[in-house]
Design a protein around this motif. Structure first.
Motif, mmCIF file in Angstrom:
data_model
loop_
_atom_site.group_PDB
_atom_site.id
_atom_site.type_symbol
_atom_site.label_atom_id
_atom_site.label_comp_id
_atom_site.label_asym_id
_atom_site.label_seq_id
_atom_site.Cartn_x
_atom_site.Cartn_y
_atom_site.Cartn_z
ATOM 1 N N GLY A 155 50.573 -23.904 10.226
ATOM 2 C CA GLY A 155 51.281 -24.840 9.334
ATOM 3 C C GLY A 155 50.443 -25.067 7.984
ATOM 4 O O GLY A 155 49.556 -24.579 7.856
ATOM 5 N N SER A 156 51.072 -25.895 7.303
ATOM 6 C CA SER A 156 50.530 -26.057 5.863
ATOM 7 C C SER A 156 49.805 -27.562 5.616
ATOM 8 O O SER A 156 49.275 -27.813 4.325
ATOM 9 C CB SER A 156 51.755 -25.896 4.920
ATOM 10 N N ALA A 157 49.722 -28.208 6.831
ATOM 11 C CA ALA A 157 49.246 -29.507 6.568
ATOM 12 C C ALA A 157 48.074 -29.731 7.586
ATOM 13 O O ALA A 157 48.625 -29.115 8.791
ATOM 14 C CB ALA A 157 50.180 -30.634 6.455
ATOM 15 N N ARG A 158 46.975 -30.301 7.501
ATOM 16 C CA ARG A 158 46.062 -30.596 8.484
ATOM 17 C C ARG A 158 46.207 -31.948 8.882
ATOM 18 O O ARG A 158 46.302 -33.105 8.317
ATOM 19 C CB ARG A 158 44.750 -30.366 7.883
ATOM 20 N N VAL A 159 45.783 -32.393 10.180
ATOM 21 C CA VAL A 159 45.892 -33.573 10.717
ATOM 22 C C VAL A 159 44.569 -34.367 10.206
ATOM 23 O O VAL A 159 43.443 -34.189 10.306
ATOM 24 C CB VAL A 159 45.910 -33.622 12.287
ATOM 25 N N SER A 160 44.970 -35.623 10.099
ATOM 26 C CA SER A 160 43.607 -36.825 10.063
ATOM 27 C C SER A 160 44.029 -37.730 11.071
ATOM 28 O O SER A 160 44.984 -38.266 11.173
ATOM 29 C CB SER A 160 43.565 -37.201 8.443
ATOM 30 N N ARG A 161 42.988 -38.355 11.488
ATOM 31 C CA ARG A 161 43.089 -39.466 12.693
ATOM 32 C C ARG A 161 42.262 -40.691 12.125
ATOM 33 O O ARG A 161 41.345 -40.273 11.510
ATOM 34 C CB ARG A 161 42.635 -39.092 13.915
ATOM 35 N N GLY A 162 42.774 -41.916 12.607
ATOM 36 C CA GLY A 162 41.972 -42.867 12.264
ATOM 37 C C GLY A 162 42.215 -43.735 10.871
ATOM 38 O O GLY A 162 42.812 -42.959 10.001
ATOM 39 N N GLY A 163 41.849 -44.870 10.863
ATOM 40 C CA GLY A 163 41.913 -45.463 9.595
ATOM 41 C C GLY A 163 40.561 -45.285 8.695
ATOM 42 O O GLY A 163 39.480 -44.653 9.272
ATOM 43 N N SER A 164 40.631 -45.840 7.587
ATOM 44 C CA SER A 164 39.399 -45.861 6.768
ATOM 45 C C SER A 164 39.179 -47.270 6.001
ATOM 46 O O SER A 164 39.971 -48.247 6.274
ATOM 47 C CB SER A 164 39.552 -44.831 5.609
ATOM 48 N N TRP A 165 38.088 -47.177 5.193
ATOM 49 C CA TRP A 165 37.917 -48.503 4.474
ATOM 50 C C TRP A 165 38.950 -48.949 3.731
ATOM 51 O O TRP A 165 39.148 -50.235 3.423
ATOM 52 C CB TRP A 165 36.309 -48.587 3.696
ATOM 53 N N SER A 166 39.799 -48.120 3.264
ATOM 54 C CA SER A 166 40.979 -48.381 2.494
ATOM 55 C C SER A 166 42.374 -48.669 3.238
ATOM 56 O O SER A 166 43.265 -49.026 2.620
ATOM 57 C CB SER A 166 41.410 -47.200 1.310
ATOM 58 N N SER A 167 42.285 -48.534 4.384
ATOM 59 C CA SER A 167 43.639 -48.786 5.155
ATOM 60 C C SER A 167 43.944 -50.388 5.528
ATOM 61 O O SER A 167 42.932 -51.020 5.730
ATOM 62 C CB SER A 167 43.359 -47.765 6.492
ATOM 63 N N ASN A 168 45.173 -50.576 5.761
ATOM 64 C CA ASN A 168 45.333 -51.827 6.117
ATOM 65 C C ASN A 168 45.317 -51.947 7.816
ATOM 66 O O ASN A 168 45.056 -51.011 8.549
ATOM 67 C CB ASN A 168 46.780 -52.330 5.683
ATOM 68 N N ALA A 169 45.656 -53.258 8.391
ATOM 69 C CA ALA A 169 45.175 -53.419 9.536
ATOM 70 C C ALA A 169 46.133 -52.422 10.537
ATOM 71 O O ALA A 169 45.536 -51.806 11.779
ATOM 72 C CB ALA A 169 45.561 -54.485 10.156
#
Length: 76
Positions: free
Chosen positions: A33-47
């Motif tokens: 595939g051409s995209a990699r998975v990311s998991r979880g939120g970060s300091w810039s994510s909303n709730a």
């Protein structure tokens, strides 16, 4: 502990992004595939996105300040 798993940066995962099907019950490993998975939120994510279960994707060439990785290995 588990509290260290969310809120800092999204975690860059080794598998490529793909849609889940109704038959899959565990996290499938996709290596094409051409995209990699990311998991979880970060300091810039909303709730809504500040959850360990949150799943997104990025191009492998992207650079953003809210994306990192966790070094892990299988115990021998």
């Amino acid at each position: 502990g588990i509290y260290d798993m969310s809120g800092n940066v999204e975690e860059w995962c080794s598998d490529c992004y793909g849609l889940y099907t109704s038959s899959e019950k565990i996290n499938p490993f996709a290596n094409s595939g051409s995209a990699r998975v990311s998991r979880g939120g970060s300091w810039s994510s909303n709730a809504a996105y500040s959850r360990v279960a949150c799943r997104d994707f990025y191009s492998p060439t992207v650079t953003v300040n809210c994306l990192g990785f966790r070094i892990a290995r299988t115990v021998p």
